[in-house]
Design an enzyme around this catalytic site. Sequence first.
Site, short mmCIF file in Angstrom:
data_model
loop_
_atom_site.label_atom_id
_atom_site.label_comp_id
_atom_site.label_asym_id
_atom_site.label_seq_id
_atom_site.Cartn_x
_atom_site.Cartn_y
_atom_site.Cartn_z
N ASP A 68 38.91 38.88 50.34
CA ASP A 68 37.71 40.75 49.46
C ASP A 68 36.88 40.47 49.37
O ASP A 68 36.47 38.98 49.34
CB ASP A 68 39.01 40.14 48.86
CG ASP A 68 40.99 41.04 49.21
OD1 ASP A 68 40.28 41.77 50.54
OD2 ASP A 68 41.10 41.10 48.97
N LYS A 111 37.20 45.53 50.06
CA LYS A 111 37.70 46.74 49.96
C LYS A 111 36.52 47.06 48.55
O LYS A 111 36.68 46.68 47.97
CB LYS A 111 38.89 47.16 49.15
CG LYS A 111 40.16 46.72 50.66
CD LYS A 111 41.48 47.13 49.94
CE LYS A 111 42.27 46.25 50.53
NZ LYS A 111 43.50 46.05 49.72
N MET A 158 39.70 47.77 37.25
CA MET A 158 39.66 48.69 37.93
C MET A 158 38.88 50.53 37.82
O MET A 158 39.54 51.70 37.72
CB MET A 158 40.13 49.77 39.93
CG MET A 158 40.69 48.03 40.12
SD MET A 158 41.24 48.82 41.80
CE MET A 158 42.92 47.91 40.68
#
Length: 466
Positions: free
Chosen positions: A249, A271, A384
């Site tokens: 990732d 991502k 996030m």
Amino acid sequence: MQALPIFMNINDRLCVIIGAGEVAARKVTMLLKAGAKVSVHAPDICTALATLAEAGRIHYEQAAYTEKQLENACLVIAATNDLSVNTAVSMAAKAKNIPVNVVDAPALCTFTMASIVERSPVVIAISSEGHAPVLARYLRSKIETMLPAGYGRIAAIAGEFRDKVKSKYATSQARRVFWEDVLQGPIVERILAGQEAAARAALDHLLSDNTAPQQHGEVYLVGGGPGDPDLLTFRALRLMQQCDVCVYDKLVSAEVLELVRRDAERIYVGKSRDQHTLAQEEINQLLARLALAGKRVLRLKGGDPFIFGRGGEEIETLMQQGVPFQVVPGITAANGVSSYAGIPLTHRDYAQACLFITGHLKNGELDFDWAAMARPQQTVVIYMGLVGLAQICQQLIAHGVSANMPAAVVQQGTTQNQRVVSANLGDLAEQVAAANMKAPCLTIIGEVVQLREKLNWFEPQTKHAG
Ligand SMILES: C[S@@+](CC[C@H](N)C(=O)[O-])C[C@H]1O[C@@H](n2cnc3c(N)ncnc32)[C@H](O)[C@@H]1O
């Protein structure tokens, strides 16, 4: 080589120790592990040995040394701080042909005790033949870190199958080839991952099946931690170094990736917000496909795979398709990043609970239980949460959290590029914008953040304000 390394069976046999200080206690611990009957003789006894004597695990005689104490011993250790006593013990034991060890006096010994790495029934003994015990201990600690704790279980299961293998393969050469294949294959991984029933079933299958062995792949779902490669677990590192292909990732740091086996194929499926190189379902299928083609697939994720990492979805697909896998937890950002920012997530005076929450916007909106987030005496950690930060701060204040509540945003925590902006909740979003903070960022809100002033310990090389 000046001495022959041998493993001596002292189970249920008498071992005599002259001296009852701390050094003697360390020797006694080893002897007890090997099942010896231990008798200790000395005028005074240290606390550790006294505890063992009270528990009936050793016999203790409060007395000065006499030769009679050595009677019937299969092994003698002198651990007093009196050279004349140690010498007398050594001479008497030698005269009776009893192996004798005198602590820190190689010339008086007929044997020395090795530093050991124990993965029972596998035991590795390291000796410097009395020349450099500290070096031997140093080597021991190196080997400890290299050998998975489950090696003993591999040996125990191999022992269980010894007779079956012997009856299937007549020659020692054929048996050697069989075990070498097993040791380099997926069965060992099953054992190390704690899946012993599956390992036994696979061994049985291997022994009953006369067709050529099929190459089986598997998936290692590994948490790579928040960035600092020293925070990887032993198991993560071992699997990283034996994979055939690594599917990784965006969050996996370059330093961590560097530790993946050099010639493993690397597939980036990173991502970033709203922009996925591969959709999650495609990643799930990719992992299954690679493993079914016989590959050992390392699925390497930032932090922990089960914390905002979608690891659960990936292994659901693997389970549906019958692909073997194992999960290796990693240090999640909340743990690693807060530690390196000098912010304990709980503290008896400030926070008795801690909430991990994702600030990922759904259709541009935050969908939180604001009242739960605004509770006192807790720390809120937001993953996030950079894009929605201004909204989060406003809503918390609107739901009763003080605008003066300490808060921090940490960018690339645990790495040499770590940056921290700490401010009051009311000013946080503005200060973070002014500092031009970029993902990955973790937000920590709560009274505990004020502790950073005292407890900040980590000094990244790249100096920033904050
Ligand atoms: C998709 S989540 C993955 C979390 C990961 N599974 C974990 O356990 O840490 C990504 C978010 O984790 C946080 N994060 C991960 N590593 C970080 C780091 N080194 N510094 C700051 N935040 C980090 C950020 O909030 C980032 O946006």
